[in-house]
Design an enzyme around this catalytic site. Structure first.
Site, PDB file in Angstrom:
ATOM      1  N   GLU A   1       0.845  -1.199   0.000  1.00 29.53           N
ATOM      2  CA  GLU A   1       0.000   0.000   0.000  1.00 29.53           C
ATOM      3  C   GLU A   1       0.877   1.245   0.000  1.00 29.53           C
ATOM      4  OE1 GLU A   1      -2.598   1.402  -0.500  1.00 29.53           O
ATOM      5  OE2 GLU A   1      -4.382   0.471   0.352  1.00 29.53           O
ATOM      6  N   ASP A   2       0.346   2.326  -0.540  1.00 32.30           N
ATOM      7  CA  ASP A   2       1.069   3.595  -0.457  1.00 32.30           C
ATOM      8  C   ASP A   2       0.899   4.215   0.921  1.00 32.30           C
ATOM      9  OD1 ASP A   2      -1.655   4.004  -0.907  1.00 32.30           O
ATOM     10  OD2 ASP A   2      -1.386   5.583  -2.398  1.00 32.30           O
ATOM     11  N   ILE A   3      -0.357   4.189   1.405  1.00 35.48           N
ATOM     12  CA  ILE A   3      -0.634   4.878   2.664  1.00 35.48           C
ATOM     13  C   ILE A   3      -1.848   4.254   3.335  1.00 35.48           C
ATOM     14  CG2 ILE A   3      -2.000   6.678   1.492  1.00 35.48           C
ATOM     15  CD1 ILE A   3      -0.726   8.704   3.472  1.00 35.48           C
TER      16      ILE A   3
ATOM     17  N   ASP B   1      -4.662   5.191   5.986  1.00 35.89           N
ATOM     18  CA  ASP B   1      -5.245   6.378   6.610  1.00 35.89           C
ATOM     19  C   ASP B   1      -6.310   5.926   7.610  1.00 35.89           C
ATOM     20  OD1 ASP B   1      -5.913   9.103   6.972  1.00 35.89           O
ATOM     21  OD2 ASP B   1      -7.269   9.104   5.265  1.00 35.89           O
TER      22      ASP B   1
ATOM     23  N   GLY C   1      -7.793   3.095   7.383  1.00 36.65           N
ATOM     24  CA  GLY C   1      -7.638   1.651   7.469  1.00 36.65           C
ATOM     25  C   GLY C   1      -8.767   0.897   6.786  1.00 36.65           C
TER      26      GLY C   1
ATOM     27  N   THR D   1      -9.649   0.652   3.576  1.00 35.40           N
ATOM     28  CA  THR D   1      -9.190  -0.092   2.394  1.00 35.40           C
ATOM     29  C   THR D   1      -8.406  -1.332   2.829  1.00 35.40           C
ATOM     30  OG1 THR D   1      -8.917   2.035   1.281  1.00 35.40           O
ATOM     31  CG2 THR D   1      -7.960   0.122   0.202  1.00 35.40           C
TER      32      THR D   1
ATOM     33  N   LYS E   1      -0.858   6.801   8.885  1.00 37.17           N
ATOM     34  CA  LYS E   1      -1.339   7.891   9.752  1.00 37.17           C
ATOM     35  C   LYS E   1      -2.018   7.247  10.960  1.00 37.17           C
ATOM     36  CE  LYS E   1      -2.549  10.777   5.713  1.00 37.17           C
ATOM     37  NZ  LYS E   1      -3.668  11.390   4.971  1.00 37.17           N
TER      38      LYS E   1
ATOM     39  N   PHE F   1      -2.531  15.730   4.629  1.00 40.99           N
ATOM     40  CA  PHE F   1      -2.635  15.233   3.259  1.00 40.99           C
ATOM     41  C   PHE F   1      -1.283  15.312   2.551  1.00 40.99           C
ATOM     42  CE2 PHE F   1      -3.758  15.374  -1.256  1.00 40.99           C
ATOM     43  CZ  PHE F   1      -4.487  14.197  -1.315  1.00 40.99           C
TER      44      PHE F   1
ATOM     45  N   ARG G   1       1.427  12.436  -8.947  1.00 41.65           N
ATOM     46  CA  ARG G   1       2.039  11.121  -8.699  1.00 41.65           C
ATOM     47  C   ARG G   1       3.487  11.084  -9.161  1.00 41.65           C
ATOM     48  NH1 ARG G   1      -2.255   7.672  -7.377  1.00 41.65           N
ATOM     49  NH2 ARG G   1      -4.165   7.940  -8.561  1.00 41.65           N
TER      50      ARG G   1
HETATM   51  P1  IMP Z   1      -8.003   4.488   3.872  1.00 41.15           P
HETATM   52  O1  IMP Z   1      -8.934   3.463   3.326  1.00 41.15           O
HETATM   53  O2  IMP Z   1      -8.731   5.627   4.522  1.00 41.15           O
HETATM   54  O3  IMP Z   1      -6.941   3.909   4.798  1.00 41.15           O
HETATM   55  O4  IMP Z   1      -7.285   5.178   2.675  1.00 41.15           O
HETATM   56  C1  IMP Z   1      -6.470   4.484   1.883  1.00 41.15           C
HETATM   57  C2  IMP Z   1      -6.263   5.120   0.531  1.00 41.15           C
HETATM   58  O5  IMP Z   1      -6.633   6.511   0.478  1.00 41.15           O
HETATM   59  C3  IMP Z   1      -4.787   5.092   0.243  1.00 41.15           C
HETATM   60  O6  IMP Z   1      -4.418   3.871  -0.336  1.00 41.15           O
HETATM   61  C4  IMP Z   1      -4.611   6.270  -0.673  1.00 41.15           C
HETATM   62  O7  IMP Z   1      -4.850   5.883  -2.007  1.00 41.15           O
HETATM   63  C5  IMP Z   1      -5.659   7.264  -0.222  1.00 41.15           C
HETATM   64  N1  IMP Z   1      -5.054   8.273   0.702  1.00 41.15           N
HETATM   65  C6  IMP Z   1      -5.098   8.303   2.046  1.00 41.15           C
HETATM   66  N2  IMP Z   1      -4.425   9.343   2.562  1.00 41.15           N
HETATM   67  C7  IMP Z   1      -3.910  10.001   1.493  1.00 41.15           C
HETATM   68  C8  IMP Z   1      -3.068  11.172   1.366  1.00 41.15           C
HETATM   69  O8  IMP Z   1      -2.654  11.836   2.336  1.00 41.15           O
HETATM   70  N3  IMP Z   1      -2.740  11.523   0.084  1.00 41.15           N
HETATM   71  C9  IMP Z   1      -3.163  10.820  -1.009  1.00 41.15           C
HETATM   72  N4  IMP Z   1      -3.932   9.733  -0.933  1.00 41.15           N
HETATM   73  C10 IMP Z   1      -4.304   9.324   0.309  1.00 41.15           C
HETATM   74 MG    MG Z   2      -4.045   3.508  -2.274  1.00 39.67          MG
END
Ligand code: IMP
Ligand code: MG
Length: 179
Positions: A103-105, A107, A109, A111, A135, A156, A169
């Site tokens: 995963e890239d990030i 946030d 959780g 996803t 995060k 962000f 990107r």
């Molecule tokens: P989550 O499901 O809220 O954990 O979000 C996961 C997805 O949201 C990541 O895989 C990213 O693609 C996108 N995302 C979350 N935070 C950021 C950010 O700060 N910048 C860009 N994309 C983000």
């Molecule tokens: Mg992503």
């Protein structure tokens, strides 16, 4: 490095490409040390993780390692919608394989949690997650990822694969939204 502007918002330099490269090499060593088999399958979560996945996978020269791609979408603009939609699924058989999600990030959780549940139904031997960024203060569901490049505050981020509505990107370094 200087401030970059997207959609009228200013982003300042945050993590350099050198720092990323060093950390990716450390993560790769840790993943290889922990992995019980020589034929794990890395699952790159598109789109954001493509750049990190290319670097991390190259840094893991295990003889029979494979990589595949899956696509999820949850973000619009600079915040999570809370809804995750699968845009492209997995074709490989992962039964009894060691799976490393890239995963890239992480946030909220959401996803990560959904993805782990989906993969668990396919009877892998193990599932671990490697994320470049995490995060912790934003985590709402599931466990923290097993491998984290950088823990960051709930701000962000763009660059090195991470986007703002599809853009930014291609920045080599990581930038943070200036408050
Ligand atoms: P989550 O499901 O809220 O954990 O979000 C996961 C997805 O949201 C990541 O895989 C990213 O693609 C996108 N995302 C979350 N935070 C950021 C950010 O700060 N910048 C860009 N994309 C983000
Ligand atoms: Mg992503």
């Amino acid at each position: 490095m200087k401030v970059v502007t997207y959609q009228g918002m200013n982003f300042e330099p945050y993590i350099t490409q050198q720092e990323i490269a060093q950390r990716v090499a450390q993560m790769a060593r840790q993943i290889m040390d922990d992995c019980p088999s020589q034929n794990p399958i890395f699952v790159c979560v598109l789109n954001g993780a493509f750049m990190f996945a290319a670097d991390l996978f190259r840094a893991c020269p295990m003889q029979h390692a494979e990589i595949t791609f899956i696509r999820f979408k949850s973000y619009e603009g600079t915040s999570s919608t809370g809804q995750v939609s699968e845009v492209m699924g997995l074709n490989e058989d992962i039964t009894d394989r060691d799976v490393i999600i890239i995963e890239d990030i992480v946030d909220t959780g959401v996803t990560a949690h959904q993805l782990r549940q989906k993969l668990a139904e396919l009877n892998p031997r193990s599932v671990k997650m490697a994320t470049l960024l995490f995060k912790p203060a934003s985590l709402k569901v599931g466990n923290p990822p097993e491998y984290v490049g950088f823990e960051i505050p709930s701000k962000f981020i763009i660059g090195y694969g991470l986007d703002l509505d599809g853009q930014a990107r291609n920045l080599s370094d990581i930038y943070v939204l200036k408050q």
